[in-house]
Design a protein around this motif. Structure first.
Motif, mmCIF file in Angstrom:
data_model
loop_
_atom_site.group_PDB
_atom_site.id
_atom_site.type_symbol
_atom_site.label_atom_id
_atom_site.label_comp_id
_atom_site.label_asym_id
_atom_site.label_seq_id
_atom_site.Cartn_x
_atom_site.Cartn_y
_atom_site.Cartn_z
ATOM 1 N N CYS A 42 66.636 -30.879 -33.601
ATOM 2 C CA CYS A 42 67.952 -30.844 -34.394
ATOM 3 C C CYS A 42 69.056 -31.876 -33.997
ATOM 4 N N CYS A 58 72.024 -30.348 -32.377
ATOM 5 C CA CYS A 58 71.947 -29.761 -30.748
ATOM 6 C C CYS A 58 71.723 -30.885 -30.127
ATOM 7 N N ASP A 64 66.714 -30.798 -44.024
ATOM 8 C CA ASP A 64 66.157 -29.585 -43.479
ATOM 9 C C ASP A 64 64.674 -29.721 -43.291
ATOM 10 N N LYS A 89 72.430 -24.265 -42.635
ATOM 11 C CA LYS A 89 73.281 -24.464 -41.151
ATOM 12 C C LYS A 89 72.348 -24.009 -39.893
ATOM 13 N N CYS A 90 72.610 -24.952 -38.955
ATOM 14 C CA CYS A 90 72.031 -24.551 -37.563
ATOM 15 C C CYS A 90 72.591 -23.364 -37.071
ATOM 16 N N HIS A 130 62.254 -29.968 -39.769
ATOM 17 C CA HIS A 130 61.415 -29.102 -39.216
ATOM 18 C C HIS A 130 60.000 -29.731 -39.225
ATOM 19 N N LYS A 171 75.865 -26.897 -37.198
ATOM 20 C CA LYS A 171 76.088 -28.028 -38.123
ATOM 21 C C LYS A 171 75.397 -27.714 -39.553
ATOM 22 N N LYS A 203 72.636 -22.512 -33.919
ATOM 23 C CA LYS A 203 73.123 -23.050 -32.672
ATOM 24 C C LYS A 203 74.317 -23.851 -32.700
ATOM 25 N N CYS A 204 74.103 -24.795 -33.249
ATOM 26 C CA CYS A 204 75.360 -25.916 -33.150
ATOM 27 C C CYS A 204 76.193 -25.903 -34.345
ATOM 28 N N PHE A 246 66.884 -22.599 -40.022
ATOM 29 C CA PHE A 246 68.114 -22.688 -40.358
ATOM 30 C C PHE A 246 68.581 -21.588 -41.480
ATOM 31 N N ILE A 256 61.540 -25.422 -33.705
ATOM 32 C CA ILE A 256 62.951 -25.116 -33.979
ATOM 33 C C ILE A 256 63.123 -23.987 -34.846
ATOM 34 N N THR A 257 64.114 -23.081 -34.810
ATOM 35 C CA THR A 257 64.257 -21.726 -35.393
ATOM 36 C C THR A 257 64.639 -22.253 -36.924
#
Length: 428
Positions: free
Chosen positions: A412, A415, A402, A389-390, A406, A395, A392-393, A351, A348-349
């Motif tokens: 996520c 997502c 967090d 905050k993500c 991870h 949120k 991508k989504c 946040f 996961i990238t």
């Protein structure tokens, strides 16, 4: 002068102060009460800091831990998302612990050996959680000899039990004997397995019977990646070993730093370019044995009733997964083990951090709660001033979620909720 004169001075307690520092320390420990010794050992006054108004308040260790965690996530993500990075998901690693007389030093409380044993136990559990298809072996070095504490295996409990039974330190340490023993064991590992050594070294010297440079070249030729974590000062030979074999070398500043350095070795490292070759591996997915059936376990060579798993090739019984069948040599795993190894390939990238001071969350009713735990993000009583905050989504999550996403969940929730949500008019 043949005799040494000691100058004596009387203090308020009527205690003798001389050059014999050991005796003075013992006298001070005996004179202090239990609560005084606790404050002296823990140094609790260092956990306070002065705010803008001049008042003392405790240091926010949670925010400090989160900042260090964020740095580690970014470094892992940067290496994982680079182009064409191959990870070694099937790892064979030996953890070598220095149990020489240097391990009895008390700069790490209560001693280096006790601290190393505690964090190695945590590392073993984290390692198998991150690498369910891998195996670990333990080696101890003392009296100039390397001892194999446990053979390669995938059971964390058996490794931890064997380690706690052999916590004794004596003699000198020998890096060459440790590398020779590890090389002899890892040289038999199949070509698809990634061979690694993690050495926790306390001594400032090594007592070797021969030329250690030849041993280093043997490890390099056998594709063994050696990493060392030192508990004292930096040594040239340790740095040379890591540079030659492609490992990492670091010195632990304190107990918390030692824990961080160990956990950095839990995720699989990038494979060495010239050694990263694709291989097809035969694996078996055994079925759980029927309850009430008596059979002989090939792991412990004992007759057991029920439980266990049956090898699909030779029908032998094993106790735990993953493992290697001792009869036919087939690697036995379960489907969840493969699934848990998958997240290392596509992590996961990290946040994005969002500060409450900017006022970009307060006042927005839909964004005032954490999407994971549904707790308020704007409540000053939570003790945190940041949320994430993500990207991508979009949120928002609290710091605890967090870390959990991870390090444990590896997905996520925002997502996943968008992926599985379907429009109301779908199929109409």
């Amino acid at each position: 002068m043949s005799s040494i004169e000691h100058r004596e001075v009387s203090n308020t307690r009527g205690k003798r102060l001389g050059r014999d520092e050991d005796e003075d320390d013992e006298d001070e420990d005996n004179d202090m009460s239990a609560w005084e010794r606790a404050y002296t050992d823990e140094r609790s006054w260092e956990s306070l800091q002065e705010d803008e108004s001049g008042l003392l308040r405790p240091i926010d260790n949670k925010s400090m831990y989160h900042a260090q965690y964020r740095r580690r996530i970014r470094s892992i993500s940067s290496t994982s998302t680079s182009a064409r990075i191959q990870k070694g998901l099937i790892r064979y690693i030996y953890v070598v612990m220095d149990f020489s007389r240097a391990a009895a030093e008390m700069d790490f409380k209560p001693s280096r050996m006790a601290v190393v044993a505690k964090h190695v136990e945590a590392f073993i559990r984290e390692f198998f959680d991150q690498n369910p298809l891998s195996q670990i072996g333990l080696v101890g070095i003392k009296d100039g000899i390397a001892h194999c504490l446990t053979d390669m295996g995938g059971s964390p409990e058996s490794h931890i039990m064997a380690l706690m039974k052999k916590l004794e330190c004596s003699g000198d340490a020998s890096l060459q004997n440790a590398l020779e023993l590890v090389h002899e064991c890892l040289n038999q590992i199949p070509s698809y397995g990634h061979r690694e050594v993690l050495i926790l070294y306390s001594a400032l010297s090594t007592c070797d019977p021969g030329d250690i440079m030849e041993t280093i070249q043997k490890c390099k030729k056998s594709k063994i990646r050696c990493s060392i974590v030192g508990l004292s000062a930096e040594m040239f030979i340790c740095k040379h070993i890591c540079q030659e074999t492609g490992g990492s070398y670091a010195i632990a500043l304190d107990e918390f730093h030692l824990k961080e350095l160990l956990l950095e070795h839990a995720p699989p490292p990038p494979a060495i370019a010239e050694y990263a070759t694709a291989n097809l591996i035969k694996m078996g997915f055994p079925q759980r044995a029927a309850e009430g059936v008596v059979s002989i376990c090939v792991c412990h060579k004992e007759a057991k009733v029920g439980a266990g798993y049956t090898c699909p090739r030779c029908k032998a019984r094993v106790c735990e997964l993953p493992t290697e069948c001792r009869i036919c040599g087939l690697t036995l795993v379960s489907s969840p083990h493969l699934a848990r190894s998958y997240h290392h390939l596509f992590p996961i990238t990290p946040f994005d951090e969002v500060s409450f001071s900017n006022g970009n969350i307060a006042g927005q009713k839909s964004l005032e709660t954490c999407f994971g735990c549904m707790q308020s993000l704007t409540n000053p009583g939570t003790g945190s001033i940041y949320c994430v905050k993500c990207p991508k989504c979009k949120k928002y999550f609290c710091i605890d979620c967090d870390i959990y996403i991870h390090e444990s969940l590896h997905n996520c929730p925002g997502c996943e909720s968008l992926r599985h949500s379907t429009p109301v008019n779908a199929g109409v």
